[in-house]
Scaffold this motif. Sequence first.
Motif, short mmCIF file in Angstrom:
data_model
loop_
_atom_site.label_atom_id
_atom_site.label_comp_id
_atom_site.label_asym_id
_atom_site.label_seq_id
_atom_site.Cartn_x
_atom_site.Cartn_y
_atom_site.Cartn_z
N ASP A 713 0.84 -1.20 0.00
CA ASP A 713 0.00 0.00 0.00
C ASP A 713 0.88 1.25 0.00
O ASP A 713 2.00 1.25 0.50
CB ASP A 713 -0.90 0.04 1.24
CG ASP A 713 -1.91 -1.10 1.25
OD1 ASP A 713 -2.17 -1.66 0.17
OD2 ASP A 713 -2.44 -1.42 2.34
N VAL A 737 -3.32 4.54 -1.84
CA VAL A 737 -3.49 3.52 -2.89
C VAL A 737 -3.44 2.17 -2.20
O VAL A 737 -2.45 1.82 -1.54
CB VAL A 737 -2.37 3.61 -3.95
CG1 VAL A 737 -2.56 2.51 -5.01
CG2 VAL A 737 -2.35 4.98 -4.60
N ASN A 740 -5.90 -2.16 -6.09
CA ASN A 740 -6.24 -1.44 -7.31
C ASN A 740 -7.17 -0.25 -7.05
O ASN A 740 -7.69 0.35 -7.99
CB ASN A 740 -6.93 -2.40 -8.31
CG ASN A 740 -5.97 -3.48 -8.77
OD1 ASN A 740 -4.78 -3.21 -8.97
ND2 ASN A 740 -6.48 -4.70 -8.94
N ASN A 741 -7.36 0.09 -5.77
CA ASN A 741 -8.30 1.16 -5.42
C ASN A 741 -7.56 2.36 -4.81
O ASN A 741 -6.50 2.20 -4.22
CB ASN A 741 -9.33 0.66 -4.41
CG ASN A 741 -10.16 -0.49 -4.98
OD1 ASN A 741 -10.71 -0.38 -6.07
ND2 ASN A 741 -10.24 -1.60 -4.24
N THR A 742 -8.15 3.53 -5.03
CA THR A 742 -7.59 4.75 -4.41
C THR A 742 -8.63 5.34 -3.44
O THR A 742 -9.84 5.28 -3.69
CB THR A 742 -7.23 5.82 -5.45
OG1 THR A 742 -8.40 6.18 -6.18
CG2 THR A 742 -6.16 5.30 -6.41
N LYS A 760 -5.86 13.34 -6.10
CA LYS A 760 -5.08 12.71 -7.18
C LYS A 760 -3.62 13.09 -7.08
O LYS A 760 -3.29 14.18 -6.61
CB LYS A 760 -5.59 13.16 -8.57
CG LYS A 760 -6.86 12.49 -9.05
CD LYS A 760 -7.19 12.96 -10.47
CE LYS A 760 -8.52 12.38 -10.93
NZ LYS A 760 -8.88 12.89 -12.27
#
Length: 821
Positions: A713, A737, A740-742, A760
């Motif tokens: 992570d 992160v 595969n997820n944020t 972002k």
Amino acid sequence: MDIQFIGENLLPGKIGQFFIVLSFAASLLSTIAYFFAVKNKDEQDKSWTKLGRISFLVNLVSIIGIGSTLFYLILNHYNEYNYVYAHSSKELPVYYIVSAFWEGQEGSFWLWAFWQSILGTILIWKGKTWENGVMTVIAFSQVFLTSMLLGVEIFGQRIGSSPFILLRDAVDLKSMAPVVFADPENFKNYLKFIVDGKGLNPLLQNYWMVIHPPTLFLGFASMVVPFAYGITALWTRRYKDWVKPVLPWTLFAVMILGTGIIMGSFWAYEALNFGGFWAWDPVENASIIPWLTLIAGVHVLIAYKNTGHAFFTAMALMLMSFILVLYASFLTRSGILGDTSVHSFTDLGMFGHLIAYILAFVIISVYFIAARWSELPITHKDEETYSREFWMFIGALVVTVACLQVIVTTSYPVFNKIFGTSKLISNPIEYYNKWQSGFAFLVTLISGFSQYLKYKRTDPRRFYSSLISSIVFSLVLTALFVYFTKVYTNLMFILLTFSCLFAVLSNARLLTGIFSSKGSKLAGSAIAHIGFAILLLGALVAAATSKVVSINATNQIDVRDFEKNQKPGENIMLFKNEPKKMGKYTVTYISDTTIAPNTIYTLNFKVIDAAGKVKEEFEVNPNVQQNEKMGLISSPDTKHYLTSDIYTHMTSVKANEEEHGDHEGHAEEENFKAPRIVTLAVGDTIHTSSGVLTVNPINRNPVVKDLKLAPSDLAIGLPLVVDVSGKIYKAEPLFLVKGNNTFDFARNIEELGLRLRFTKVLPDQNKFEVQVYEKPQQAKDWVVFKSIEFPLINLYWVGTIIMVVGFLISIFRRKKELKTS
């Protein structure tokens, strides 16, 4: 059938009522005993005097018993008693519970009776040959004061109002909660539903109200002593002997009552928001009038002592002063003032009782003067114009006329009630200042040049030669003073400035010989005169040159109906942490803290020079209380300088409203406007409505509470700094992160109404996407305040202290003189 109420503690009330009846009976017996002691021609027979003493001491013990019982009930919140329920609450700290003790009529009458008992006891000890006559008068006054506490009905007429009346006897409980108390069981157990009292009037929740009323009522009580000596002098035909014993008591009464009045001025300045220290309120007027007449009486009495002239004037002023105290009490307590005074009490049915108190002492005064008129040592010889006693008499006359002007105008509510008229003064401060400044000019002028005169006769040539240097020097000082204080716009202000400075210099001249026997005798009076002149000078400058510094160029405040009660052009609206320029100051609403029932606000004032450097900084903490009955109660706070005060109070504040509450599907962003989405690099800055936001280097190892990170992570913190006029606020939103997820974790800066999200990472641009949420402006905390500058206000307070010191010196000197004689 009698209802057996549950939970009432009736024994303390019965004890307290017993003490009230005992104090009334003891004071009545003491009056009778001392009266017959005066009439008794056998000097060896002290039986009546002994009975009078014992009775009066029983009265003293009873008064202490009443006070102790009432304080016990208030301290323990026995709300079954109407006085406790009406004036105290469990929220009050102990020192305000003390204030609650004398907030109501009954408590203040007790305070008056207590001090009068103490003074009477001292006179029993120190009165010597004057004891019988003086104590007859004081005990008779005590009869009236204790009768005000009786609260009993005689032939259908209620006499007084007892502080030990039960709540259920004083008010209709069923009207308080008709549905609840319709149930007989609930009605019997009514104390279960009355869990706390109404509390202390918010205006009285100030430390000055702990000490101002006791001092003021000691002043009121002490006024009876000169009256008692005067009546005794007439009664026993001791027309010359009374001067020496009465002088120390008269000076004491003037000093204490004056101190009490000035303490009230302090309270008004620190607790009320009318923007000043003297409002010419009817009750302020009623208290200052007897003080001024007694000051006039002191001067005429001293003139009589030194020359044998003006006996009747001295006697009349002594007697009138106490009668005016009774009249002041009538104005305050009869309910006749209605809403014209913040000090007035509601009518407890004592209108006739108070009138009887006044009439009794008026009749006594008129009777003795009329009965002894042919014997009074009245001289028919004209006083010399170049004599001190002549101008002391003229000064006393000016003070009396000034008092007459105030009392006639203050009595308009009385005249309105008698004649059915509706005359009132629309702007009392301007009206009274216009009249009284002229009288003040004459009084201070006379107090100055009379110091160059001797008793009986002064050589005119010597008088003028002594006077001229002080006049010239005073003119020079006046020119400088009016120039620097800018009071030259009004001729009367210039004249009053001159007369005050002239009075200071003339009386200071006497202090140069303070170590001589003659100079030491005059030191007390000279110092008191200097203090009074400085006090007037401070009041003049502060009132004449005070200016609003919170000038609002837009002349608009976006608060509904604000202009109905306030002037928008003299008030400034601030949003939290948003600085605003106000003259030379930059003002910021920093924070607020609620300590029920008050909310205390912190406003930061800065003086910033052209280079952006802070030259001066301070904070003020005005507070407000949202009161259901009285609306917004605002108490000011003041920044004190040596030469001026900056006086600040709130005129409107944001009501305490709940934010958008939790509901199904609730998102915290609902309390904010739509976000501003920006891309920023390290070191970039953007402006928010609160301040300047700067991006600091990223934190690659943030500490995330209650979040476990796997080795794969990635968590990044973005330190953000918001600068609000030099004050720094920090926040560090997170970007995560995980697989595969944020995810992102927002951070709020509550004081600024900001919410910041780091959403972002843009590696190709070496930038970050940040979402900035701001609360809508109307949802932000705001205040509206008014600031006033009072130049040289410290002269007013310093003058008070000097005047009191002068009175103390004079009292000790007169006491020493009495012992020597």
